[in-house]
Design a protein around this motif. Structure first.
Motif, short mmCIF file in Angstrom:
data_model
loop_
_atom_site.label_atom_id
_atom_site.label_comp_id
_atom_site.label_asym_id
_atom_site.label_seq_id
_atom_site.Cartn_x
_atom_site.Cartn_y
_atom_site.Cartn_z
N GLN A 1 24.02 -87.95 59.54
CA GLN A 1 23.55 -86.90 60.52
C GLN A 1 24.08 -85.57 60.66
N ARG A 2 25.11 -85.41 59.98
CA ARG A 2 25.74 -83.88 59.93
C ARG A 2 24.70 -82.97 59.16
N PHE A 3 23.92 -83.66 58.03
CA PHE A 3 22.98 -82.66 57.58
C PHE A 3 21.82 -82.27 58.48
N ASP A 4 21.81 -82.96 59.67
CA ASP A 4 20.60 -82.38 60.64
C ASP A 4 21.33 -81.72 61.76
N GLY A 5 22.76 -81.33 61.39
CA GLY A 5 23.65 -80.58 62.39
C GLY A 5 24.23 -81.05 63.68
N VAL A 6 24.21 -82.47 63.58
CA VAL A 6 24.84 -83.24 64.80
C VAL A 6 26.21 -82.96 64.78
N ASP A 7 26.75 -82.88 65.80
CA ASP A 7 28.29 -82.49 65.93
C ASP A 7 29.15 -83.61 65.53
N PRO A 8 29.97 -83.39 64.56
CA PRO A 8 30.79 -84.85 64.10
C PRO A 8 31.64 -85.47 65.57
N ASP A 9 31.92 -84.68 66.37
CA ASP A 9 32.63 -85.38 67.63
C ASP A 9 31.72 -86.21 68.23
N LEU A 10 30.45 -85.92 68.32
CA LEU A 10 29.21 -86.94 68.85
C LEU A 10 29.15 -87.95 68.13
N LEU A 11 29.44 -87.91 66.76
CA LEU A 11 28.84 -88.99 65.93
C LEU A 11 29.87 -89.99 66.05
N GLN B 1 19.15 -86.21 50.57
CA GLN B 1 19.88 -85.84 49.12
C GLN B 1 18.97 -84.88 48.34
N LEU B 2 17.95 -84.32 49.18
CA LEU B 2 17.00 -83.24 48.75
C LEU B 2 17.44 -81.81 48.81
N ALA B 3 18.43 -81.97 50.18
CA ALA B 3 18.90 -80.49 50.63
C ALA B 3 19.57 -79.91 49.29
N PRO B 4 19.59 -78.34 49.39
CA PRO B 4 20.28 -77.65 48.54
C PRO B 4 21.87 -78.12 48.47
N ALA B 5 22.46 -78.30 47.05
CA ALA B 5 23.86 -78.70 47.14
C ALA B 5 24.18 -79.73 48.03
N SER B 6 23.22 -80.84 48.13
CA SER B 6 23.60 -81.84 49.08
C SER B 6 24.80 -82.66 48.68
N SER B 7 24.92 -82.73 47.44
CA SER B 7 26.35 -83.41 47.02
C SER B 7 27.70 -82.75 47.42
N HIS B 8 27.64 -81.43 47.40
CA HIS B 8 29.00 -80.59 47.54
C HIS B 8 29.30 -80.88 49.05
N ALA B 9 27.90 -80.88 49.88
CA ALA B 9 28.09 -80.96 51.34
C ALA B 9 28.50 -82.38 51.79
N GLU B 10 27.85 -83.38 50.98
CA GLU B 10 28.22 -84.79 51.49
C GLU B 10 29.55 -85.20 51.03
#
Length: 215
Positions: free
Chosen positions: A109-119, A156-165
């Motif tokens: 859900q970080r791809f959707d901008g959810v704060d990692p602390d909340l996760l 996985q369709l997001a630009p540069a998704s692999s680098h972000a993940e």
């Protein structure tokens, strides 16, 4: 490896396997389960999202539901998964291997901008694995694999998704280590999946040896 002695009261072993899309989680889990079965161990393989109604709903709505709502739904599936499936197999003394678990809950859900602390807060009370496996590979290798197999979800369709993940998993790994989780990082980019499974099996060997009981 000598199989553990059977005991009705013996608690099993919980192992989770997480990593970026294209890392080969499912294949590695299959090889690991086969190796453990060959050792005489009793193994139960599961996955997230689970096969429960909550897990099926999460899978169905992932293309359209985003952010906090989806993060809460995945966390609900995780807690339900533990209570209705994982714990019962652990109580019977089995080795439970989950293809995706808590680390994925700290990443996707970080791809959707959810704060990692909340996760972290949403997931902090789930059952702790005895061993958390994080599969790692160069993001360029991951990207090439995704092209070959095609993306499985919208993240996985997001630009540069692999680098972000890869970056998100690194952050999640650091958070888990900092919280005292037993974490094993496995480089799966430069070896075949059966060798990655063998690395995990080698680490499990020590955990499978019964503890000595003081006289």
């Amino acid at each position: 490896m000598t199989p553990r002695p059977s005991s009705e009261s013996k608690h099993g072993l919980f192992v989770s396997v997480d990593g970026p899309g294209g890392a080969g989680k499912t294949t590695i889990v299959r090889h690991l389960a086969q190796m453990l079965l060959a050792d005489g161990e009793h193994v139960h393989v599961t996955a997230e999202p689970s096969n429960s109604g909550i897990g099926q709903l999460a899978t169905e709505v992932t293309p359209t539901v985003t952010g906090h709502a989806l993060a809460c739904l995945y966390a609900a599936d995780r807690y339900h998964h533990v209570e209705t499936e994982i714990k019962s197999h652990l109580k019977s003394g089995q080795i439970v291997i989950s293809d995706r678990y808590l680390a994925s809950g700290l990443v996707v859900q970080r791809f959707d901008g959810v704060d990692p602390d909340l996760l972290w807060q949403l997931n902090e009370e789930v059952e702790r694995p005895d061993l958390t496996i994080i599969l790692e590979a160069d993001p360029h290798v991951i990207a090439e694999r995704l092209i070959e197999r095609r993306p499985h979800n919208r993240f996985q369709l997001a630009p540069a998704s692999s680098h972000a993940e890869v970056t998100y998993y690194r952050d999640a790994t650091n958070a888990l280590v900092g919280a005292g989780f037993e974490v094993l990082r496995v480089d799966c980019g430069s070896r075949p999946p059966e060798q990655s499974a063998a690395v995990i099996r080698a680490r499990l060997t020590a955990l499978l040896v019964p503890s000595e009981v003081p006289a």
